[in-house]
Motif scaffolding. Structure first.
Motif, PDB file in Angstrom:
ATOM      1  N   PRO A  54      71.611  80.003   7.013  1.00 55.06           N
ATOM      2  CA  PRO A  54      71.698  78.934   7.843  1.00 55.06           C
ATOM      3  C   PRO A  54      70.606  77.825   7.545  1.00 55.06           C
ATOM      4  CG  PRO A  54      70.932  80.551   8.780  1.00 55.06           C
ATOM      5  CD  PRO A  54      71.492  81.066   7.541  1.00 55.06           C
ATOM      6  N   LEU A  55      69.579  78.124   7.076  1.00 58.49           N
ATOM      7  CA  LEU A  55      68.485  77.021   6.548  1.00 58.49           C
ATOM      8  C   LEU A  55      69.084  76.231   5.636  1.00 58.49           C
ATOM      9  CD1 LEU A  55      65.808  76.124   7.090  1.00 58.49           C
ATOM     10  CD2 LEU A  55      64.881  77.926   5.586  1.00 58.49           C
ATOM     11  N   GLU A  60      69.841  71.783   2.585  1.00 62.56           N
ATOM     12  CA  GLU A  60      70.252  71.107   1.261  1.00 62.56           C
ATOM     13  C   GLU A  60      71.213  69.980   1.575  1.00 62.56           C
ATOM     14  OE1 GLU A  60      70.455  75.014  -1.380  1.00 62.56           O
ATOM     15  OE2 GLU A  60      72.381  74.740  -0.105  1.00 62.56           O
ATOM     16  N   PRO A  61      71.945  69.401   2.485  1.00 67.20           N
ATOM     17  CA  PRO A  61      72.428  68.408   2.708  1.00 67.20           C
ATOM     18  C   PRO A  61      71.776  67.186   2.644  1.00 67.20           C
ATOM     19  CG  PRO A  61      73.838  70.070   3.534  1.00 67.20           C
ATOM     20  CD  PRO A  61      72.288  70.594   3.373  1.00 67.20           C
ATOM     21  N   PRO A  66      66.887  65.690  -6.950  1.00 70.05           N
ATOM     22  CA  PRO A  66      67.077  66.947  -7.536  1.00 70.05           C
ATOM     23  C   PRO A  66      65.715  67.889  -7.670  1.00 70.05           C
ATOM     24  CG  PRO A  66      67.124  65.158  -9.446  1.00 70.05           C
ATOM     25  CD  PRO A  66      66.967  64.627  -8.031  1.00 70.05           C
ATOM     26  N   LEU A  67      64.655  67.357  -7.896  1.00 76.18           N
ATOM     27  CA  LEU A  67      63.396  67.920  -7.925  1.00 76.18           C
ATOM     28  C   LEU A  67      63.177  68.638  -6.508  1.00 76.18           C
ATOM     29  CD1 LEU A  67      61.413  66.473 -10.798  1.00 76.18           C
ATOM     30  CD2 LEU A  67      62.728  68.383 -11.003  1.00 76.18           C
ATOM     31  N   ALA A  68      63.070  67.613  -5.437  1.00 77.06           N
ATOM     32  CA  ALA A  68      62.885  68.050  -4.309  1.00 77.06           C
ATOM     33  C   ALA A  68      63.824  69.369  -3.738  1.00 77.06           C
ATOM     34  CB  ALA A  68      63.014  66.788  -3.470  1.00 77.06           C
ATOM     35  N   LEU A  77      64.084  78.683   0.044  1.00 75.85           N
ATOM     36  CA  LEU A  77      65.265  79.861   0.325  1.00 75.85           C
ATOM     37  C   LEU A  77      65.191  81.104  -0.509  1.00 75.85           C
ATOM     38  CD1 LEU A  77      67.990  76.774   0.343  1.00 75.85           C
ATOM     39  CD2 LEU A  77      66.940  77.901   2.141  1.00 75.85           C
ATOM     40  N   ALA A  78      64.174  81.108  -1.132  1.00 74.42           N
ATOM     41  CA  ALA A  78      63.979  82.205  -2.002  1.00 74.42           C
ATOM     42  C   ALA A  78      62.523  82.802  -1.874  1.00 74.42           C
ATOM     43  CB  ALA A  78      64.277  81.853  -3.274  1.00 74.42           C
TER      44      ALA A  78
END
Length: 237
Positions: A54-55, A60-61, A66-68, A77-78
């Protein structure tokens, strides 16, 4: 037969590393504690996914650079959720176990918890790899799986220091979270950034982090084995 081969290829790297680190302990841990830690490492995938899915859908949208986006995926997220739950296994289960009675134990249990998570993660990647599963299995056997093991060793080392040096417990627990999270996040950032920016030079950052993890963890292992050898020599004398 093919699914069995895929499963074996996915699990073998984690199990081989687990045997290597567990047998490197001169004062072996109980099998029940090792198995319990390994399967807790597998189980933390559920709360990690419950947070990350869900996060990711929410943030993400909203990120266009790209770097952010690579930074958000690598850390939010990891690295952060994965290392937080690995640390929880060490603090809430391993550290409270009566077998946790000398510094090498932290490293062994840290590796074990991390490899439990890595085994499931690797299985999912390989089984979902389609016709390219062999390449995925080989690449991850040389990168992501040992990376998880080394991060677990580093985390476990600091947890052990917190346990056996209570005056420094807060600082050591903070290091147990921050050091592996930073190394993990930078490793993932390099790989993700290379894909999102189509600039392969970012891969060098990931490879550098993997090398640092490897050297750091193996030095800690050698240091703790020397300490164990000293104890054995003193007991024999």
């Amino acid at each position: 037969m093919a699914p069995l081969i895929m499963i074996g290829a996915a699990l073998f790297p984690a199990l081989a590393l687990l045997v290597y680190f567990v047998t490197s302990d001169r004062f072996p841990e109980p099998k029940g504690a090792i198995l319990g830690t390994f399967f807790l490492g597998v189980a933390i995938a559920l709360p990690v996914l419950a947070i990350v899915l869900p996060l990711g859908a929410a943030i993400e949208p909203e990120i266009s650079h790209p770097l952010a986006l690579a930074g958000a995926q690598a850390f939010l997220l990891a690295a952060i959720p994965e290392e937080v739950f690995k640390l929880a296994v060490l603090l809430l289960y391993c550290r409270r176990h009566k077998a946790f009675d000398e510094p090498m134990d932290g490293l062994v249990y840290g590796v074990t918890a991390s490899l439990g998570f890595a085994a499931l993660e690797n299985l999912l990647y390989v089984l979902g790899g389609g016709d390219g599963w062999i390449g995925i299995a080989v690449i991850r056997a040389l990168s992501a799986v040992p990376g998880h093991a080394m991060l677990g060793a580093i985390m476990g080392f600091y947890v052990a220091r917190a346990h056996f040096e209570p005056r420094r417990a807060r600082a050591m627990i903070a290091a147990a979270l921050l050091v592996p999270t930073a190394l993990h996040g930078l490793y993932d950032f390099g790989l993700i950034a290379s894909t999102l920016t189509e600039d392969g030079t970012w891969v060098l950052l990931g490879l550098a982090m993997l090398l640092i993890e490897l050297v750091f963890a193996l030095r800690l292992r050698r240091r703790l084995r020397r300490d164990q050898a000293t104890l054995l020599a003193a007991a024999a004398g």
